[in-house]
Design an enzyme around this catalytic site. Structure first.
Site, PDB file in Angstrom:
ATOM      1  N   CYS A  91       7.015  31.271   2.628  1.00 18.75           N
ATOM      2  CA  CYS A  91       5.831  31.659   3.391  1.00 18.75           C
ATOM      3  C   CYS A  91       4.924  30.450   3.570  1.00 18.75           C
ATOM      4  CB  CYS A  91       5.092  32.773   2.650  1.00 18.75           C
ATOM      5  SG  CYS A  91       3.637  33.393   3.506  1.00 18.75           S
ATOM      6  N   HIS A 133       8.502  40.670   6.966  1.00 15.65           N
ATOM      7  CA  HIS A 133       7.644  39.749   6.213  1.00 15.65           C
ATOM      8  C   HIS A 133       6.292  39.597   6.910  1.00 15.65           C
ATOM      9  CE1 HIS A 133       7.000  35.894   3.853  1.00 15.65           C
ATOM     10  NE2 HIS A 133       6.125  35.766   4.835  1.00 15.65           N
ATOM     11  N   GLU A 134       6.312  39.347   8.207  1.00 11.40           N
ATOM     12  CA  GLU A 134       5.061  39.133   8.943  1.00 11.40           C
ATOM     13  C   GLU A 134       4.238  40.417   9.043  1.00 11.40           C
ATOM     14  OE1 GLU A 134       4.112  36.174   9.302  1.00 11.40           O
ATOM     15  OE2 GLU A 134       6.064  35.283   8.922  1.00 11.40           O
ATOM     16  N   HIS A 137       2.055  40.953   6.121  1.00 14.41           N
ATOM     17  CA  HIS A 137       0.780  40.218   6.198  1.00 14.41           C
ATOM     18  C   HIS A 137      -0.299  41.059   6.873  1.00 14.41           C
ATOM     19  CE1 HIS A 137       1.653  36.259   4.604  1.00 14.41           C
ATOM     20  NE2 HIS A 137       2.751  36.172   5.326  1.00 14.41           N
TER      21      HIS A 137
END
EC number: 3.5.1.88
Length: 167
Positions: A91, A133-134, A137
């Site tokens: 990351c 993953h994004e 966030h």
């Protein structure tokens, strides 16, 4: 276009939940363009607006070797998940840490593109991992949250030391 400052763990702003984009206007398109430039310069393959201190539901991704396939996802939502797959992740907000994370092997995501058009994407492998993953966030979640408490504590100490040394 401009290079944006990427927030680094343990910055508490990384834990903010992103807000939906009301309208895809010039400012959102500029944000997406700046995020792509920042991601390419870093270098990375994905970046969420939260990581550049903009709590909006905007994500950019490009998993191509030659930076030729940028993907902009606005107000993305995973609507289907299938299977499990483990892959090593890193990351831009947690530099120098690469660890395996288990996520859905295949996903379907609904989103608005850079032009504000509704899109649906079914994907797997690296792109599916990157999108998940994004999107974490956007919920204030980091990939290290999947690790044990002990491992997270070690990463936090390392990150705090790196911040002290760079200050």
């Amino acid at each position: 276009m401009a290079i944006l400052n990427i927030l680094h763990y343990p910055d508490p702003r990384l834990r903010r939940k992103a807000q939906p984009v009301a309208a895809v206007d010039k400012s959102i398109k500029k944000l997406a363009d700046d995020m792509l430039e920042t991601m390419y310069q870093a270098p990375g393959i994905g970046l969420a607006a939260v990581q550049v201190n903009v709590p909006k539901q905007v994500v950019v991704i490009d998993i191509s070797e030659d930076k030729s396939s940028p993907l902009v996802l606005i107000n993305p939502e995973i609507v289907a998940r299938q299977g499990k797959a483990e892959s090593e992740e890193g990351c831009l907000s947690v530099p120098e840490i690469f660890e395996p994370v288990t996520r859905a092997a295949e996903i379907t995501v609904h989103y608005l593109d850079r032009e504000g058009q509704k899109q649906e994407l079914q994907t797997q492998e690296l792109l599916a991992t990157c999108i998940q993953h994004e999107l974490d966030h956007l919920e204030g979640k980091l990939f290290i949250d999947y690790f044990s408490t002990l491992k997270r504590q070690r990463i936090r100490k390392k990150a705090e030391k790196r911040q002290r040394l760079s200050a």
